[in-house]
Design a protein around this motif. Structure first.
Motif, PDB file in Angstrom:
ATOM      1  N   UNK A   1       0.805  -1.226   0.000  1.00  0.00           N
ATOM      2  CA  UNK A   1       0.000   0.000   0.000  1.00  0.00           C
ATOM      3  C   UNK A   1       0.837   1.276   0.000  1.00  0.00           C
ATOM      4  N   UNK A   2       2.015   1.268   0.627  1.00  0.00           N
ATOM      5  CA  UNK A   2       2.826   2.486   0.627  1.00  0.00           C
ATOM      6  C   UNK A   2       3.290   2.834  -0.783  1.00  0.00           C
ATOM      7  N   UNK A   3       3.592   1.825  -1.595  1.00  0.00           N
ATOM      8  CA  UNK A   3       3.988   2.094  -2.969  1.00  0.00           C
ATOM      9  C   UNK A   3       2.829   2.672  -3.769  1.00  0.00           C
ATOM     10  N   UNK A   4       1.622   2.154  -3.550  1.00  0.00           N
ATOM     11  CA  UNK A   4       0.453   2.674  -4.259  1.00  0.00           C
ATOM     12  C   UNK A   4       0.263   4.162  -3.975  1.00  0.00           C
ATOM     13  N   UNK A   5       0.479   4.549  -2.740  1.00  0.00           N
ATOM     14  CA  UNK A   5       0.270   5.942  -2.356  1.00  0.00           C
ATOM     15  C   UNK A   5       1.388   6.851  -2.857  1.00  0.00           C
ATOM     16  N   UNK A   6       2.632   6.407  -2.760  1.00  0.00           N
ATOM     17  CA  UNK A   6       3.770   7.263  -3.094  1.00  0.00           C
ATOM     18  C   UNK A   6       4.203   7.222  -4.547  1.00  0.00           C
ATOM     19  N   UNK A   7       4.012   6.103  -5.204  1.00  0.00           N
ATOM     20  CA  UNK A   7       4.575   5.867  -6.534  1.00  0.00           C
ATOM     21  C   UNK A   7       3.992   6.821  -7.587  1.00  0.00           C
ATOM     22  N   UNK A   8       4.854   7.354  -8.436  1.00  0.00           N
ATOM     23  CA  UNK A   8       4.481   8.222  -9.560  1.00  0.00           C
ATOM     24  C   UNK A   8       3.729   9.486  -9.133  1.00  0.00           C
ATOM     25  N   UNK A   9       4.108  10.071  -8.027  1.00  0.00           N
ATOM     26  CA  UNK A   9       3.492  11.326  -7.591  1.00  0.00           C
ATOM     27  C   UNK A   9       4.571  12.387  -7.431  1.00  0.00           C
ATOM     28  N   UNK A  10       4.213  13.587  -7.775  1.00  0.00           N
ATOM     29  CA  UNK A  10       5.110  14.718  -7.563  1.00  0.00           C
ATOM     30  C   UNK A  10       4.698  15.379  -6.249  1.00  0.00           C
TER      31      UNK A  10
END
Length: 64
Positions: free
Chosen positions: A3-12
């Protein structure tokens, strides 16, 4: 994916304040834990699953 990757991944995250980040993280965790369909629950959300078992659908835990 964790879940942490889903939230953080590909975001500025530039320009996001700590307060905004905390609000966004809280909203995501509520979605993930309460609304997101889960395969192991027959593709029901945890809230839908609790309701199907006769519960309110709310989490009654309060942090100490």
């Amino acid at each position: 994916m964790h879940r942490s990757f889903e939230f953080f991944h590909h975001r500025d995250w530039s320009g996001v304040t700590i307060s905004e980040f905390c609000r966004m993280l809280d909203a995501y965790l509520r979605y993930y834990n309460e609304e997101r369909p889960k395969e192991k629950l027959g593709w029901l959300s945890p809230m839908q699953h609790r309701r199907s078992l006769g519960g309110e659908g709310k989490i009654s835990w309060t942090p100490s």
